[in-house]
Design an enzyme around this catalytic site. Structure first.
Site, PDB file in Angstrom:
ATOM      1  N   ASP A 209     -53.797  56.358  24.480  1.00  0.00           N
ATOM      2  CA  ASP A 209     -54.566  57.602  24.439  1.00  0.00           C
ATOM      3  C   ASP A 209     -55.199  58.009  23.105  1.00  0.00           C
ATOM      4  O   ASP A 209     -56.388  58.222  23.016  1.00  0.00           O
ATOM      5  CB  ASP A 209     -53.665  58.747  24.902  1.00  0.00           C
ATOM      6  CG  ASP A 209     -52.881  58.397  26.155  1.00  0.00           C
ATOM      7  OD1 ASP A 209     -53.060  57.284  26.679  1.00  0.00           O
ATOM      8  OD2 ASP A 209     -52.102  59.226  26.619  1.00  0.00           O
TER       9      ASP A 209
ATOM     10  N   GLU B 258     -39.754  56.075  25.164  1.00  0.00           N
ATOM     11  CA  GLU B 258     -41.156  55.753  25.441  1.00  0.00           C
ATOM     12  C   GLU B 258     -41.708  54.864  24.315  1.00  0.00           C
ATOM     13  O   GLU B 258     -42.400  53.898  24.543  1.00  0.00           O
ATOM     14  CB  GLU B 258     -41.926  57.077  25.521  1.00  0.00           C
ATOM     15  CG  GLU B 258     -43.350  56.961  25.948  1.00  0.00           C
ATOM     16  CD  GLU B 258     -44.035  58.331  25.995  1.00  0.00           C
ATOM     17  OE1 GLU B 258     -43.419  59.334  25.554  1.00  0.00           O
ATOM     18  OE2 GLU B 258     -45.193  58.388  26.454  1.00  0.00           O
TER      19      GLU B 258
HETATM   20  C1  9WN Z   1     -51.800  60.286  29.958  1.00  0.00           C
HETATM   21  C2  9WN Z   1     -47.148  57.450  31.386  1.00  0.00           C
HETATM   22  C3  9WN Z   1     -48.362  57.421  30.474  1.00  0.00           C
HETATM   23  C4  9WN Z   1     -48.719  56.001  30.008  1.00  0.00           C
HETATM   24  C5  9WN Z   1     -49.773  56.000  28.907  1.00  0.00           C
HETATM   25  C6  9WN Z   1     -49.307  56.906  27.786  1.00  0.00           C
HETATM   26  C7  9WN Z   1     -49.055  58.322  28.333  1.00  0.00           C
HETATM   27  C8  9WN Z   1     -50.361  60.118  29.481  1.00  0.00           C
HETATM   28  C9  9WN Z   1     -49.969  61.301  28.605  1.00  0.00           C
HETATM   29  O1  9WN Z   1     -48.078  58.269  29.366  1.00  0.00           O
HETATM   30  O2  9WN Z   1     -50.286  58.856  28.777  1.00  0.00           O
HETATM   31  O3  9WN Z   1     -52.131  59.287  30.891  1.00  0.00           O
HETATM   32  O4  9WN Z   1     -49.857  62.402  29.145  1.00  0.00           O
HETATM   33  O5  9WN Z   1     -49.815  61.145  27.383  1.00  0.00           O
HETATM   34  O6  9WN Z   1     -50.216  56.943  26.753  1.00  0.00           O
HETATM   35  O7  9WN Z   1     -49.989  54.686  28.428  1.00  0.00           O
HETATM   36  O8  9WN Z   1     -49.190  55.242  31.091  1.00  0.00           O
HETATM   37  O9  9WN Z   1     -46.088  56.769  30.795  1.00  0.00           O
END
Ligand code: 9WN
Length: 453
Positions: free
Chosen positions: A185, A424
């Protein structure tokens, strides 16, 4: 309290595997395994691909159902959405803010989904599930083969959608219309293109839910200014009702993503082979190989001898984007470089600017080089180390015959995650678990490493 290596517990492999299985069980809400308990109470596209791999080690049938749940949310156009929402709230932006089904007749009414996509790693998951299933009981093999038969045409259509809408001029370089589509992101890769995203005065107000859920959310998560831009891009897409071509025409963020492109090349090859194994139409298999070839060439073309890394490209300005991020190693995933450049790239990822940096807790390449002035070891995609990304490189290294490097990476990753928190992401210098804890995809890549050691 300052976090130090001494404050870490270290589980043995049996305990670690049990703990990973327990984590997945805890995140199972009946209809899906959510990405993480509180921060991400829904299904994310690429998370679910990884989750199904780990699940296959526990229960092949359950793994096939998990991946099938995601595939069932495919839009009529072929797009696999980045989020499949559960009935639970607790995440912003939720289905109401996206309004995908309300605005676009090709989006499913149920389950509700977001209106963008994520990296195409699903064929890799299918490959792992099929291999794990075939190595198991007759029932496991049958379940995996059913997924192959039913899932292959869906994945073919997904890849076809990517080519049709995200590479309409057949350059091989796939574009993304939102940083969330990269899965990385707020990576510095996107700082320049996001500078061109200027939220309008009509950006509807919103309340973030993420910050309070992450220990030191204020410093780890993206800033409010970044969120304004993320939300503004959604407004731009809503205005064109998520029509795929109109989104590409109008989004103020349009970037050729070298990492997504490399994953697409790799996954298209994998899907082609799975297609041969399951008697899929020969012309589709051939087409997949053609797409893989074209995208591999695009990745090689993005390689910059000056920095020794591959670059993204801002398609709004035409500028190449050279950042010192993990995505620069994209050619190692899919091949395509000449031998000297590839050897140099492999040496670089293992070398002192990356996995071989002397101050790292474990020898794993972080999201940004520790030697880069912009390295922020706690800030999300601006420095921390992400186990799933390491898994992707390890898996690709195995496929490419770099077994020593793959084994070293796996050992380093198991050292990083041995505390059993399944974070994470992790602080690359101290190994401190960061972001969400009990993150499903971290638990599942751990299971895969444990079963492959
Ligand atoms: C937005 C779920 C997701 C991952 C992404 C990570 C994060 C979301 C957020 O979490 O993104 O899609 O709200 O930050 O960057 O890679 O799939 O784990």
């Amino acid at each position: 309290m300052r976090f130090g290596a001494g404050s870490r517990r270290r589980l043995g492999s049996v305990q670690l595997a049990a703990s990973a299985a327990w984590t997945l069980g805890g995140n199972d809400i009946g209809t899906m395994i959510t990405a993480a308990p509180r921060l991400y109470p829904h299904m994310w596209s690429w998370d679910t691909a990884f989750i199904s791999i780990g699940l296959a080690h526990l229960n092949v049938d359950r793994a096939t159902r998990e991946l099938a749940t995601l595939l069932a949310a495919q839009w009529r156009t072929g797009m696999l959405p980045h989020i499949v929402f559960s009935e639970d709230g607790g995440y912003f932006p939720g289905p109401e803010r996206w309004g995908a089904a309300e605005l676009n007749a090709d989006a499913p009414d149920t389950p509700r989904t977001s209106g963008i996509c994520q990296p195409p790693v699903h064929a890799i998951a299918l490959r792992r599930i099929v291999d794990i299933g075939r190595a198991g009981s007759a029932a496991d093999a049958a379940a995996a083969d059913r997924l192959l038969t039913d899932g292959w045409p869906i994945l073919y259509r997904w890849h076809e959608w990517l080519v049709r809408h995200r590479d309409p001029h057949a350059t091989g370089l796939l574009s993304i219309v939102h940083g969330w589509e990269s899965g990385m992101d707020n990576s510095p890769r996107w700082d320049a293109p996001y500078a061109g995203v200027v939220p309008g005065p009509d950006l509807p107000p919103y309340v973030r839910l993420d910050r309070d859920l992450v220990g030191s959310g204020d410093t780890e998560r993206p800033s409010d200014a970044e969120y304004d831009r993320y939300l503004w891009l959604i407004e731009q897409m809503r205005k064109v009702r998520y029509d795929a071509d109109a989104v590409v025409r109008t989004s103020s963020f349009l970037v050729g993503d070298v990492f997504v492109t490399a994953l697409f090349a790799l996954a298209s090859e994998v899907l082609a082979t799975l297609g041969e194994e399951s008697d899929q139409p020969a012309w589709q298999v051939k087409q997949l190989r053609g797409w893989a070839h074209r995208s591999r060439r695009a990745v090689a073309h993005a390689y910059d001898p000056a920095t020794g890394l591959a670059r993204d490209r801002d398609l709004r300005t035409g500028d190449w984007l050279a950042t010192n991020s993990i995505a620069g190693f994209a050619p190692l995933l899919c091949g395509g470089l000449d031998e000297p450049a590839e050897t140099a790239l492999l040496a670089k990822i293992c070398g002192p600017d990356w996995a071989g940096h002397p101050d790292l807790f474990a020898a794993i390449p972080p999201s940004v080089s520790p030697n880069d002035p912009g390295f922020r070891p706690r800030e999300y995609w601006r420095g921390p180390v992400w186990p799933v990304i390491a898994w992707l490189f390890g898996w690709a290294f195995e496929q490419r015959g770099w077994t020593d490097q793959a084994a070293d990476l796996r050992a380093a990753c198991l050292r990083l995650v041995a505390d059993g928190t399944f974070a994470e992401y992790y602080h690359p210098l101290t190994g401190e678990p960061l972001g969400s804890k009990q993150q499903s995809w971290t638990a599942t890549v751990v299971l895969d490493w444990l079963h492959s050691s």
